[in-house]
Design a protein around this motif. Structure first.
Motif, PDB file in Angstrom:
ATOM      1  N   GLN A   1      -9.685  -2.712   0.281  1.00 55.53           N
ATOM      2  CA  GLN A   1      -9.825  -1.229   1.613  1.00 55.53           C
ATOM      3  C   GLN A   1     -11.184  -0.953   1.564  1.00 55.53           C
ATOM      4  OE1 GLN A   1      -7.902   2.105  -0.350  1.00 55.53           O
ATOM      5  NE2 GLN A   1      -8.195   3.726   1.760  1.00 55.53           N
ATOM      6  N   ALA A   2     -11.594  -1.067   0.517  1.00 56.69           N
ATOM      7  CA  ALA A   2     -13.553  -0.928   0.436  1.00 56.69           C
ATOM      8  C   ALA A   2     -14.473  -1.462   1.233  1.00 56.69           C
ATOM      9  CB  ALA A   2     -14.302  -0.783  -0.684  1.00 56.69           C
ATOM     10  N   TRP A   3     -13.816  -2.739   1.292  1.00 57.51           N
ATOM     11  CA  TRP A   3     -14.317  -3.823   2.221  1.00 57.51           C
ATOM     12  C   TRP A   3     -13.932  -4.061   3.876  1.00 57.51           C
ATOM     13  CZ3 TRP A   3     -13.066  -7.457   5.440  1.00 57.51           C
ATOM     14  CH2 TRP A   3     -13.259  -8.806   5.808  1.00 57.51           C
TER      15      TRP A   3
ATOM     16  N   CYS B   1       0.571  -1.077   0.013  1.00 58.23           N
ATOM     17  CA  CYS B   1       0.399   0.069   0.119  1.00 58.23           C
ATOM     18  C   CYS B   1       0.710   1.380  -0.069  1.00 58.23           C
ATOM     19  CB  CYS B   1      -0.808  -0.131   0.764  1.00 58.23           C
ATOM     20  SG  CYS B   1      -2.600  -1.219   0.988  1.00 58.23           S
TER      21      CYS B   1
ATOM     22  N   GLU C   1     -13.264  -1.227   5.335  1.00 61.76           N
ATOM     23  CA  GLU C   1     -13.687  -0.045   5.452  1.00 61.76           C
ATOM     24  C   GLU C   1     -15.155  -0.003   6.061  1.00 61.76           C
ATOM     25  OE1 GLU C   1     -13.139   3.383   2.394  1.00 61.76           O
ATOM     26  OE2 GLU C   1     -11.262   3.513   2.900  1.00 61.76           O
ATOM     27  N   LYS C   2     -16.058  -0.997   4.512  1.00 63.24           N
ATOM     28  CA  LYS C   2     -17.466  -1.505   4.735  1.00 63.24           C
ATOM     29  C   LYS C   2     -18.220  -2.301   6.535  1.00 63.24           C
ATOM     30  CE  LYS C   2     -21.057  -3.990   2.712  1.00 63.24           C
ATOM     31  NZ  LYS C   2     -21.463  -4.741   1.793  1.00 63.24           N
ATOM     32  N   HIS C   3     -16.552  -3.338   6.476  1.00 62.57           N
ATOM     33  CA  HIS C   3     -16.823  -4.219   7.665  1.00 62.57           C
ATOM     34  C   HIS C   3     -16.931  -3.116   9.123  1.00 62.57           C
ATOM     35  CE1 HIS C   3     -15.370  -7.274  10.562  1.00 62.57           C
ATOM     36  NE2 HIS C   3     -16.513  -7.886   9.261  1.00 62.57           N
TER      37      HIS C   3
ATOM     38  N   LYS D   1      -7.360  -2.177  -3.637  1.00 62.64           N
ATOM     39  CA  LYS D   1      -8.902  -0.685  -3.801  1.00 62.64           C
ATOM     40  C   LYS D   1     -10.314  -1.940  -3.264  1.00 62.64           C
ATOM     41  CE  LYS D   1      -6.950   2.427  -6.549  1.00 62.64           C
ATOM     42  NZ  LYS D   1      -5.574   2.105  -6.110  1.00 62.64           N
ATOM     43  N   GLU D   2     -10.450  -3.418  -3.586  1.00 60.99           N
ATOM     44  CA  GLU D   2     -11.384  -3.624  -3.299  1.00 60.99           C
ATOM     45  C   GLU D   2     -11.231  -4.225  -1.720  1.00 60.99           C
ATOM     46  OE1 GLU D   2     -14.411  -4.285  -4.994  1.00 60.99           O
ATOM     47  OE2 GLU D   2     -13.976  -3.108  -5.917  1.00 60.99           O
TER      48      GLU D   2
ATOM     49  N   LYS E   1     -16.949   0.026   9.691  1.00 66.30           N
ATOM     50  CA  LYS E   1     -18.624   0.672  10.070  1.00 66.30           C
ATOM     51  C   LYS E   1     -19.316  -0.009  10.072  1.00 66.30           C
ATOM     52  CE  LYS E   1     -18.031   3.820   6.146  1.00 66.30           C
ATOM     53  NZ  LYS E   1     -18.278   4.643   5.101  1.00 66.30           N
TER      54      LYS E   1
END
Length: 119
Positions: free
Chosen positions: A108-110, A40, A112-114, A105-106, A116
């Motif tokens: 990272q998105a996962w 990263c 962030e979602k998890h 990137k995927e 939250k």
């Protein structure tokens, strides 16, 4: 980091799995607490050892050295030594490692979602 003896059953099982399954092979290359963190950081471009150390909170110099050596041996990063005094050494991702960019990137998105969902 514990090194698995090449004569152990665990080593044989791991070897067998990585040889027959490309997903397990890939995750074995990227496993460890610091490998993805280093990827990263290096995604931004070439960096020197000190820059990497400052960019990765909590990593010791010894662990960074070990991880960089492992990643270089696995062709995940390229180490360039410049013939200067004092010597300058830079690390960068290899072309095949840059292919991980969309996957990271995927992740990272996962993440962030998890995070939250858990918070």
């Amino acid at each position: 980091m514990t090194k698995i003896k090449e004569t152990s059953t665990h080593f044989e099982n791991k070897q067998s799995l990585t040889e027959c399954n490309a997903t397990i092979y890939a995750t074995d290359l990227l496993s460890g607490q610091w490998t993805l963190a280093i990827c990263c950081v290096l995604e931004k471009g070439k960096m020197r050892f000190g820059e990497l150390k400052k960019s990765i909170p909590g990593i010791t110099e010894r662990m960074l050295t070990l991880q960089l050596r492992k990643m270089e041996a696995n062709k995940l990063i390229k180490r360039t030594v410049y013939a200067e005094v004092p010597p300058r050494v830079e690390y960068e991702m290899t072309a095949i490692t840059h292919e991980l960019d969309p996957i990271v990137k995927e992740l990272q998105a996962w993440g962030e979602k998890h995070r939250k969902m858990m918070g």
